[in-house]
Design a protein around this motif. Sequence first.
Motif, PDB file in Angstrom:
ATOM      1  N   LYS A 181      46.011  -5.396  39.015  1.00  0.00           N
ATOM      2  CA  LYS A 181      46.752  -6.559  38.496  1.00  0.00           C
ATOM      3  C   LYS A 181      46.239  -6.945  37.119  1.00  0.00           C
ATOM      4  O   LYS A 181      47.032  -7.258  36.205  1.00  0.00           O
ATOM      5  N   LEU A 182      44.921  -6.920  36.908  1.00  0.00           N
ATOM      6  CA  LEU A 182      44.346  -7.235  35.598  1.00  0.00           C
ATOM      7  C   LEU A 182      44.830  -6.248  34.545  1.00  0.00           C
ATOM      8  O   LEU A 182      45.255  -6.658  33.445  1.00  0.00           O
ATOM      9  N   LEU A 183      44.815  -4.971  34.870  1.00  0.00           N
ATOM     10  CA  LEU A 183      45.248  -3.957  33.919  1.00  0.00           C
ATOM     11  C   LEU A 183      46.749  -4.041  33.647  1.00  0.00           C
ATOM     12  O   LEU A 183      47.197  -3.809  32.520  1.00  0.00           O
ATOM     13  N   GLU A 184      47.523  -4.379  34.669  1.00  0.00           N
ATOM     14  CA  GLU A 184      48.969  -4.514  34.461  1.00  0.00           C
ATOM     15  C   GLU A 184      49.274  -5.688  33.540  1.00  0.00           C
ATOM     16  O   GLU A 184      50.138  -5.583  32.662  1.00  0.00           O
ATOM     17  N   ASP A 185      48.574  -6.812  33.705  1.00  0.00           N
ATOM     18  CA  ASP A 185      48.771  -7.960  32.816  1.00  0.00           C
ATOM     19  C   ASP A 185      48.416  -7.600  31.380  1.00  0.00           C
ATOM     20  O   ASP A 185      49.087  -8.036  30.431  1.00  0.00           O
ATOM     21  N   THR A 186      47.355  -6.801  31.228  1.00  0.00           N
ATOM     22  CA  THR A 186      46.922  -6.415  29.884  1.00  0.00           C
ATOM     23  C   THR A 186      47.892  -5.430  29.245  1.00  0.00           C
ATOM     24  O   THR A 186      48.298  -5.603  28.087  1.00  0.00           O
ATOM     25  N   ILE A 187      48.279  -4.402  29.995  1.00  0.00           N
ATOM     26  CA  ILE A 187      49.154  -3.370  29.441  1.00  0.00           C
ATOM     27  C   ILE A 187      50.545  -3.916  29.153  1.00  0.00           C
ATOM     28  O   ILE A 187      51.251  -3.433  28.261  1.00  0.00           O
ATOM     29  N   GLU A 188      50.944  -4.947  29.873  1.00  0.00           N
ATOM     30  CA  GLU A 188      52.243  -5.574  29.610  1.00  0.00           C
ATOM     31  C   GLU A 188      52.258  -6.199  28.219  1.00  0.00           C
ATOM     32  O   GLU A 188      53.259  -6.110  27.502  1.00  0.00           O
ATOM     33  N   ILE A 192      44.500   1.452  19.637  1.00  0.00           N
ATOM     34  CA  ILE A 192      44.631   0.231  20.435  1.00  0.00           C
ATOM     35  C   ILE A 192      43.230  -0.060  20.970  1.00  0.00           C
ATOM     36  O   ILE A 192      42.713   0.674  21.809  1.00  0.00           O
ATOM     37  N   VAL A 193      42.621  -1.122  20.461  1.00  0.00           N
ATOM     38  CA  VAL A 193      41.204  -1.398  20.722  1.00  0.00           C
ATOM     39  C   VAL A 193      41.069  -2.624  21.622  1.00  0.00           C
ATOM     40  O   VAL A 193      41.404  -3.740  21.212  1.00  0.00           O
ATOM     41  N   PRO A 194      40.591  -2.461  22.867  1.00  0.00           N
ATOM     42  CA  PRO A 194      40.403  -3.623  23.744  1.00  0.00           C
ATOM     43  C   PRO A 194      39.073  -4.311  23.471  1.00  0.00           C
ATOM     44  O   PRO A 194      38.117  -3.691  22.992  1.00  0.00           O
ATOM     45  N   TYR A 195      39.038  -5.604  23.754  1.00  0.00           N
ATOM     46  CA  TYR A 195      37.781  -6.354  23.666  1.00  0.00           C
ATOM     47  C   TYR A 195      37.870  -7.538  24.612  1.00  0.00           C
ATOM     48  O   TYR A 195      38.968  -7.920  25.060  1.00  0.00           O
ATOM     49  N   VAL A 196      36.737  -8.105  24.916  1.00  0.00           N
ATOM     50  CA  VAL A 196      36.676  -9.238  25.842  1.00  0.00           C
ATOM     51  C   VAL A 196      36.198 -10.468  25.079  1.00  0.00           C
ATOM     52  O   VAL A 196      35.180 -10.420  24.371  1.00  0.00           O
ATOM     53  N   GLN A 197      36.938 -11.555  25.227  1.00  0.00           N
ATOM     54  CA  GLN A 197      36.572 -12.816  24.579  1.00  0.00           C
ATOM     55  C   GLN A 197      36.878 -13.965  25.536  1.00  0.00           C
ATOM     56  O   GLN A 197      37.997 -14.060  26.057  1.00  0.00           O
ATOM     57  N   ASN A 198      35.873 -14.797  25.761  1.00  0.00           N
ATOM     58  CA  ASN A 198      36.013 -15.942  26.673  1.00  0.00           C
ATOM     59  C   ASN A 198      36.522 -15.516  28.049  1.00  0.00           C
ATOM     60  O   ASN A 198      37.360 -16.186  28.661  1.00  0.00           O
ATOM     61  N   GLY A 199      36.033 -14.376  28.514  1.00  0.00           N
ATOM     62  CA  GLY A 199      36.402 -13.906  29.847  1.00  0.00           C
ATOM     63  C   GLY A 199      37.788 -13.317  29.946  1.00  0.00           C
ATOM     64  O   GLY A 199      38.280 -13.065  31.053  1.00  0.00           O
ATOM     65  N   LYS A 200      38.454 -13.073  28.805  1.00  0.00           N
ATOM     66  CA  LYS A 200      39.799 -12.510  28.810  1.00  0.00           C
ATOM     67  C   LYS A 200      39.795 -11.143  28.140  1.00  0.00           C
ATOM     68  O   LYS A 200      39.083 -10.906  27.169  1.00  0.00           O
ATOM     69  N   LEU A 201      40.607 -10.254  28.679  1.00  0.00           N
ATOM     70  CA  LEU A 201      40.742  -8.905  28.141  1.00  0.00           C
ATOM     71  C   LEU A 201      41.863  -8.902  27.107  1.00  0.00           C
ATOM     72  O   LEU A 201      43.032  -9.103  27.436  1.00  0.00           O
ATOM     73  N   TYR A 228      31.956  -3.925  33.130  1.00  0.00           N
ATOM     74  CA  TYR A 228      30.765  -4.420  32.431  1.00  0.00           C
ATOM     75  C   TYR A 228      30.705  -5.950  32.453  1.00  0.00           C
ATOM     76  O   TYR A 228      29.643  -6.537  32.678  1.00  0.00           O
ATOM     77  N   TYR A 229      31.859  -6.597  32.207  1.00  0.00           N
ATOM     78  CA  TYR A 229      31.883  -8.060  32.137  1.00  0.00           C
ATOM     79  C   TYR A 229      32.215  -8.715  33.475  1.00  0.00           C
ATOM     80  O   TYR A 229      32.286  -9.946  33.558  1.00  0.00           O
ATOM     81  N   GLY A 230      32.467  -7.918  34.516  1.00  0.00           N
ATOM     82  CA  GLY A 230      32.773  -8.479  35.819  1.00  0.00           C
ATOM     83  C   GLY A 230      34.058  -9.283  35.844  1.00  0.00           C
ATOM     84  O   GLY A 230      34.132 -10.347  36.463  1.00  0.00           O
ATOM     85  N   LEU A 231      35.093  -8.770  35.176  1.00  0.00           N
ATOM     86  CA  LEU A 231      36.356  -9.512  35.080  1.00  0.00           C
ATOM     87  C   LEU A 231      37.151  -9.473  36.382  1.00  0.00           C
ATOM     88  O   LEU A 231      37.967 -10.358  36.637  1.00  0.00           O
ATOM     89  N   SER A 232      36.949  -8.432  37.194  1.00  0.00           N
ATOM     90  CA  SER A 232      37.637  -8.331  38.484  1.00  0.00           C
ATOM     91  C   SER A 232      36.901  -7.301  39.328  1.00  0.00           C
ATOM     92  O   SER A 232      36.156  -6.467  38.797  1.00  0.00           O
ATOM     93  N   PRO A 233      37.102  -7.332  40.644  1.00  0.00           N
ATOM     94  CA  PRO A 233      36.479  -6.316  41.508  1.00  0.00           C
ATOM     95  C   PRO A 233      36.989  -4.926  41.157  1.00  0.00           C
ATOM     96  O   PRO A 233      38.122  -4.755  40.701  1.00  0.00           O
ATOM     97  N   VAL A 234      36.152  -3.928  41.390  1.00  0.00           N
ATOM     98  CA  VAL A 234      36.546  -2.543  41.123  1.00  0.00           C
ATOM     99  C   VAL A 234      37.693  -2.147  42.054  1.00  0.00           C
ATOM    100  O   VAL A 234      37.715  -2.534  43.227  1.00  0.00           O
ATOM    101  N   GLY A 235      38.652  -1.409  41.530  1.00  0.00           N
ATOM    102  CA  GLY A 235      39.789  -0.959  42.336  1.00  0.00           C
ATOM    103  C   GLY A 235      40.494   0.204  41.679  1.00  0.00           C
ATOM    104  O   GLY A 235      40.395   0.398  40.460  1.00  0.00           O
ATOM    105  N   ASP A 236      41.193   0.984  42.480  1.00  0.00           N
ATOM    106  CA  ASP A 236      41.932   2.131  41.952  1.00  0.00           C
ATOM    107  C   ASP A 236      43.205   1.668  41.257  1.00  0.00           C
ATOM    108  O   ASP A 236      43.820   0.659  41.635  1.00  0.00           O
TER     109      ASP A 236
END
Length: 436
Positions: A71-78, A99-108, A358-366
């Motif tokens: 769900k986290l990756l889908e929100d980001t890729i959208e 396309i360079v991802p980064y984390v700021q204030n807990g957001k991808l 690395y930042y613990g943004l969500s539990p690991v999942g496939d």
Amino acid sequence: MWRNLWELVMRLFGKSSEDASHKQSRKNMGYAAKYKDISEINFTAIVAGKLATLTVSESSIAISGENKRAKLLEDTIEKVWHKIKKITATALGCGGCLIVPYVQNGKLLFNYVSQDRLCINAMSGEKITDATVLADVIEKNNTNYYRYTNYAVNNGNLYITNKTVNESGSIVAVEEWADIQDIAISNVDRVLFGFIKSPVDNRKGIDLYGVPITYGCDSIIEEIKECLVQIKEEFENKQVRLQVDERAFKRDKNGNYIIDSKIFMLGHSNGDGSLFNIFDPAIRDSSYYARLLNLFDLLEKAIGTSKGILTAPESRGATATEIKAGMYDTYAMITDIRTAIEKGMTDFLYACDVLANYYGLSPVGDYKPVFDWSYSMIESSSETWTQMKDGQAIGIRSKAELRSWQTGESLEEAQMRIDEITAREPTVQNLLGMNE
């Protein structure tokens, strides 16, 4: 200025300052400058924009997986997909786009930058293992500040370091980037960004970087520009004018004739006593436009596309086979572009997944990216619909698949709507308890 800054920053990161690397950086900057030039008609930008539209229109990407990571990756890729047309056009116009991802204030989050802001230092097979990127630029008090990020994989560990410099190359602290820290991440085999590279052949044995869509077409483009200038001059020189005898004009105090309009031009009587003579020569528009269309056609062939990018598309019938035959070169190019997008997006999602761990943004999942490309360019919708209905009639397609294709709904949504319609409007077979 960027060229000198690149060399200085590379030394700050302790990277090699080989002349070949600097030459490639200068080439990449030249590609980007040509693509971004708005001072005249820009055929690289025109072709890149047209192909980007054909590549991504009516297409989508989704992430499969029933977990929080997916769900986290889908929100980001959208969010990335909302800008995929610009990203694709930049990749085709400049040779490549990051396309360079980064984390700021807990957001991808992510940035996308053109290839001229990338320096590849090392690779392992098809994977980039060491690279320096101009990640961000801001202006404060009429001064530009640059944030460079270096990614280096060493023994399965990725080290990300940042340098912030001003226009003179001096290291400075910038408040907006104060919370960005250098980090090290284990179990990583590539840099953390997606690189969408133009599929155009650079005609060399090494292709670390991409080349623009109009690579090698400079002479044709110059001929087109020259022809356009000739057409403009032809119309300007052949404008209707009225030659008027000098007796009809007044003179100023210096003895010069006063002619108030560009329609009038100074002339002399032709001997019959008349004061006016019309200047209206024929404009050779057909010859010039025939040459222009021929040059457009030649440029399309040099790029590797069918008619329809700069010229009018050919109409070769209405069946899917005939449409595909007429657009096959363009279709083949778009297929290559889509392959490049899929690779870049897959690497981007890998980078997002590593940062989320690395930042613990969500539990690991496939998760798995699912691309749904549109084929409307080479398909006849009525023919496809007929084939789908025939498939449903012999039991190899479901009603949900037909509704999903027609409405754009997911299969689950389509089946739900079909069940609602069946409950509300039962058929005779339903009422008699018979299966359809």
